[in-house]
Scaffold this active site. Structure first.
Site, PDB file in Angstrom:
ATOM      1  N   GLY A  72     -15.400   3.251   3.934  1.00 43.69           N
ATOM      2  CA  GLY A  72     -14.024   3.710   3.729  1.00 43.69           C
ATOM      3  C   GLY A  72     -13.400   3.267   2.428  1.00 43.69           C
ATOM      4  O   GLY A  72     -12.201   3.480   2.218  1.00 43.69           O
ATOM      5  N   GLN A  73     -14.187   2.646   1.530  1.00 40.59           N
ATOM      6  CA  GLN A  73     -13.598   2.262   0.239  1.00 40.59           C
ATOM      7  C   GLN A  73     -13.350   3.507  -0.599  1.00 40.59           C
ATOM      8  O   GLN A  73     -14.251   4.346  -0.779  1.00 40.59           O
ATOM      9  CB  GLN A  73     -14.523   1.295  -0.528  1.00 40.59           C
ATOM     10  CG  GLN A  73     -13.859   0.764  -1.792  1.00 40.59           C
ATOM     11  CD  GLN A  73     -14.693  -0.300  -2.513  1.00 40.59           C
ATOM     12  OE1 GLN A  73     -15.831  -0.590  -2.130  1.00 40.59           O
ATOM     13  NE2 GLN A  73     -14.130  -0.857  -3.572  1.00 40.59           N
ATOM     14  N   ASP A 111       0.847  -1.190   0.000  1.00 39.79           N
ATOM     15  CA  ASP A 111       0.000   0.000   0.000  1.00 39.79           C
ATOM     16  C   ASP A 111       0.884   1.242   0.000  1.00 39.79           C
ATOM     17  O   ASP A 111       1.913   1.305   0.673  1.00 39.79           O
ATOM     18  CB  ASP A 111      -0.915  -0.003   1.239  1.00 39.79           C
ATOM     19  CG  ASP A 111      -2.063   0.985   1.103  1.00 39.79           C
ATOM     20  OD1 ASP A 111      -3.211   0.536   0.950  1.00 39.79           O
ATOM     21  OD2 ASP A 111      -1.813   2.205   1.146  1.00 39.79           O
ATOM     22  N   ILE A 112       0.484   2.261  -0.765  1.00 38.09           N
ATOM     23  CA  ILE A 112       1.271   3.489  -0.900  1.00 38.09           C
ATOM     24  C   ILE A 112       1.249   4.309   0.395  1.00 38.09           C
ATOM     25  O   ILE A 112       2.149   5.128   0.624  1.00 38.09           O
ATOM     26  CB  ILE A 112       0.732   4.316  -2.102  1.00 38.09           C
ATOM     27  CG1 ILE A 112       1.802   5.236  -2.652  1.00 38.09           C
ATOM     28  CG2 ILE A 112      -0.539   5.075  -1.740  1.00 38.09           C
ATOM     29  CD1 ILE A 112       1.441   5.864  -3.999  1.00 38.09           C
ATOM     30  N   HIS A 141     -10.173  -5.014  -3.526  1.00 40.14           N
ATOM     31  CA  HIS A 141      -8.862  -5.276  -2.931  1.00 40.14           C
ATOM     32  C   HIS A 141      -9.061  -5.735  -1.492  1.00 40.14           C
ATOM     33  O   HIS A 141      -9.946  -5.250  -0.789  1.00 40.14           O
ATOM     34  CB  HIS A 141      -7.965  -4.042  -2.987  1.00 40.14           C
ATOM     35  CG  HIS A 141      -8.606  -2.791  -2.476  1.00 40.14           C
ATOM     36  ND1 HIS A 141      -9.522  -2.067  -3.225  1.00 40.14           N
ATOM     37  CD2 HIS A 141      -8.497  -2.148  -1.294  1.00 40.14           C
ATOM     38  CE1 HIS A 141      -9.928  -1.023  -2.509  1.00 40.14           C
ATOM     39  NE2 HIS A 141      -9.338  -1.048  -1.336  1.00 40.14           N
TER      40      HIS A 141
HETATM   41  P1  5GP Z   1      -9.665   1.483   0.398  1.00 39.60           P
HETATM   42  O1  5GP Z   1      -9.716   2.785   1.172  1.00 39.60           O
HETATM   43  O2  5GP Z   1     -10.397   1.619  -0.934  1.00 39.60           O
HETATM   44  O3  5GP Z   1     -10.103   0.284   1.191  1.00 39.60           O
HETATM   45  O4  5GP Z   1      -8.142   1.213   0.095  1.00 39.60           O
HETATM   46  C1  5GP Z   1      -7.466   1.782  -0.971  1.00 39.60           C
HETATM   47  C2  5GP Z   1      -6.006   1.719  -0.632  1.00 39.60           C
HETATM   48  O5  5GP Z   1      -5.273   1.956  -1.810  1.00 39.60           O
HETATM   49  C3  5GP Z   1      -5.570   2.770   0.385  1.00 39.60           C
HETATM   50  O6  5GP Z   1      -5.017   2.115   1.531  1.00 39.60           O
HETATM   51  C4  5GP Z   1      -4.533   3.596  -0.370  1.00 39.60           C
HETATM   52  O7  5GP Z   1      -3.454   4.006   0.432  1.00 39.60           O
HETATM   53  C5  5GP Z   1      -4.106   2.662  -1.484  1.00 39.60           C
HETATM   54  N1  5GP Z   1      -3.680   3.328  -2.707  1.00 39.60           N
HETATM   55  C6  5GP Z   1      -4.275   4.368  -3.330  1.00 39.60           C
HETATM   56  N2  5GP Z   1      -3.609   4.703  -4.455  1.00 39.60           N
HETATM   57  C7  5GP Z   1      -2.558   3.845  -4.529  1.00 39.60           C
HETATM   58  C8  5GP Z   1      -1.494   3.685  -5.479  1.00 39.60           C
HETATM   59  O8  5GP Z   1      -1.373   4.393  -6.487  1.00 39.60           O
HETATM   60  N3  5GP Z   1      -0.593   2.691  -5.231  1.00 39.60           N
HETATM   61  C9  5GP Z   1      -0.678   1.887  -4.116  1.00 39.60           C
HETATM   62  N4  5GP Z   1       0.263   0.956  -3.972  1.00 39.60           N
HETATM   63  N5  5GP Z   1      -1.680   2.010  -3.220  1.00 39.60           N
HETATM   64  C10 5GP Z   1      -2.595   2.967  -3.420  1.00 39.60           C
END
Ligand code: 5GP
Ligand code: ZN
Length: 112
Positions: A91-92, A30-31, A98
């Protein structure tokens, strides 16, 4: 899904710190890590979220691969959490399915 961030990552248009890849799934750091180990496991085929999954095999593959990857990362013994935020209200933020693998620190319950 040209505009999808994680589809671009699968296509190699956006770089990723990949930890695992096969013909069906990809896993990368994760970034913006929320734990010492924070890896995302995604299906290569675009599905927006768990709410959109129609193929039980797909969900199973992502979860079983996540467990295998957690083992490979060495976090099985200490415990880890698999999370699939589903919908903006949960929080998505990226609408390509993923599963987060979170490990390496105490993970409290209930989650925030
Ligand atoms: P969500 O909030 O949708 O459950 O998780 C999305 C995740 O994707 C977040 O933890 C965010 O830090 C990660 N993320 C967003 N953009 C990028 C990216 O460009 N590269 C990587 N490796 N992770 C990302
Ligand atoms: Zn996508």
């Amino acid at each position: 899904m040209d505009a999808c961030l994680f589809c671009k990552l699968v296509q190699g248009e956006i770089p990723a710190k990949t930890v695992y890849e096969d013909d069906q799934v990809m896993a990368f750091h994760d970034i913006n890590p929320q734990a010492p180990t924070h890896v995302l496991v995604i299906p290569k085929a675009h599905v927006a979220s768990m709410a959109e999954v129609t193929d039980p095999m797909l969900a199973g593959i992502v979860m079983v691969k996540a467990a295998e990857i957690a083992r490979q990362l060495g976090v099985e013994e200490g415990g880890y959490r698999l999370v699939a935020n589903t919908g903006a209200g949960a929080g998505q933020t990226v609408f390509h399915l993923h599963v987060h693998i979170l490990a390496g620190r105490p993970l409290h319950w209930p989650p925030g």
